[in-house]
Design an enzyme around this catalytic site. Structure first.
Site: not given
Ligand code: NAD
Length: 291
Positions: A123, A98, A54
């Site tokens: 997200d 994460q 990422k």
């Protein structure tokens, strides 16, 4: 007949081209550099690979990227304080924690994710964004299902009026996928571990989405000839061997189009994360973008 293989690299590149243009407008016209902060807790090797990827993707495209590494035994309070700091940091437009979190704070996962400012929730897991998606408002949408739908759209596959069947009802894939397909006027069925006679349902699908987490779960006898098969699964079956949820070799003989694993929709997940970060920057600064 062999199915058309929908290559993730091809579609991800198209999405990234659009994002690059938006970033250039944001920087040159508005003086804004979109910024993403990724928090990683502990030493999970797979998570480290994802986070590094990422970070790299952000740097390549011109998004400012910060990786915040916290020790495996970090307290919930310290993690929440870090998120609060990022919520108030003007350089940061997207915040991502994460997953999975270490065991001692796993039970606090909802509280932790819900503490992210919904306008920075790239997200798309915050209840505000989940709620918006469920009423057809696509604010910040979970990256993996969003990437699948974008791929269908870019490949020119009609969704409206089609029978779409999703195998899997998770909050991060199956449920948002349901809403995305429904709002594009598909007739959508969601199957799960308690569904009966799965094959009889999946064989009705014009568009079949597999998000189960079981290698080679979808076999050719479960697929209608000519169907579009999207494989979300990522399953490690040996040290260096990843496979999807679909038995690719078998199913590609029956399907009309199919995504491979690796090299399929996984590549669009990161593209949509970049998209969401740019979108969040635009929302926060009240700037309209094209993509
Ligand atoms: P999950 O474990 O949360 O959900 C799996 C779902 O499969 C559940 O809803 C369950 O009911 C259903 N299921 C299990 N056994 C079944 C059966 N026998 N019949 C019908 N349904 C059954 O998983 P998830 O987080 O949704 O992820 C699914 C897969 O997608 C995993 O392989 C994961 O690694 C992968 N994934 C990929 C990406 C990506 O970027 N490509 C992102 C997220 C998840």
């Amino acid at each position: 007949m062999s199915a058309t293989v929908l290559e993730g690299k091809f579609y991800a590149a198209q999405i990234k081209e659009g994002i690059k243009k938006d970033i250039s407008v944001l920087k040159n016209k508005h003086g804004i550099t979109p910024g993403l902060a990724v928090i990683i807790v502990g030493e999970n090797p797979a998570s480290k690979v994802y986070v590094a990827s990422k970070h790299r993707s952000c740097e390549e495209i011109g998004i400012y990227s910060e990786v915040i590494e916290l020790p495996a035994d970090v307290s919930k309070e310290i993690l929440l304080a870090k998120i609060a700091q990022l919520n108030n940091n003007d350089q940061i437009h997207g915040i991502l924690v994460q997953l999975p979190l270490p065991d001692h704070i796993k039970e606090n996962e909802a509280e932790i994710l819900n503490s992210i400012d919904p306008n920075k929730d790239v997200d798309g897991f915050h209840p505000v964004n989940v709620g918006k998606l469920s009423i057809g408002e696509e604010h910040l949408v979970p990256c993996t299902p969003y990437g699948c739908v974008k791929m269908l759209e870019l490949a020119g596959i009609d969704i409206e009026g089609k029978n779409a069947v999703i195998i899997g009802r998770s909050n991060i894939v199956g449920k948002p996928m349901f809403n995305l397909l429904l709002s594009r006027n598909a007739t959508v069925t969601v199957c799960h571990s308690r569904s009966k006679d799965l094959a009889s349902i999946t064989k009705q699908a014009d568009i079949l989405i597999a998000a189960v987490g079981k290698p080679h779960f979808v076999t050719s006898d479960m697929v209608k000839p000519g169907a579009v098969v999207i494989d979300v699964g990522i399953n490690r079956i040996a040290e260096k061997k990843l496979v999807g949820d679909v038995d690719f070799e078998q199913v590609k003989q029956v399907a009309g189009a199919i995504t491979p694993v690796p090299g399929g929709v996984g590549l669009l997940t990161i593209a949509m994360l970049l998209h969401n970060t740019v979108k969040a920057a635009c929302l926060i600064h009240n700037v309209t973008i094209t993509n």
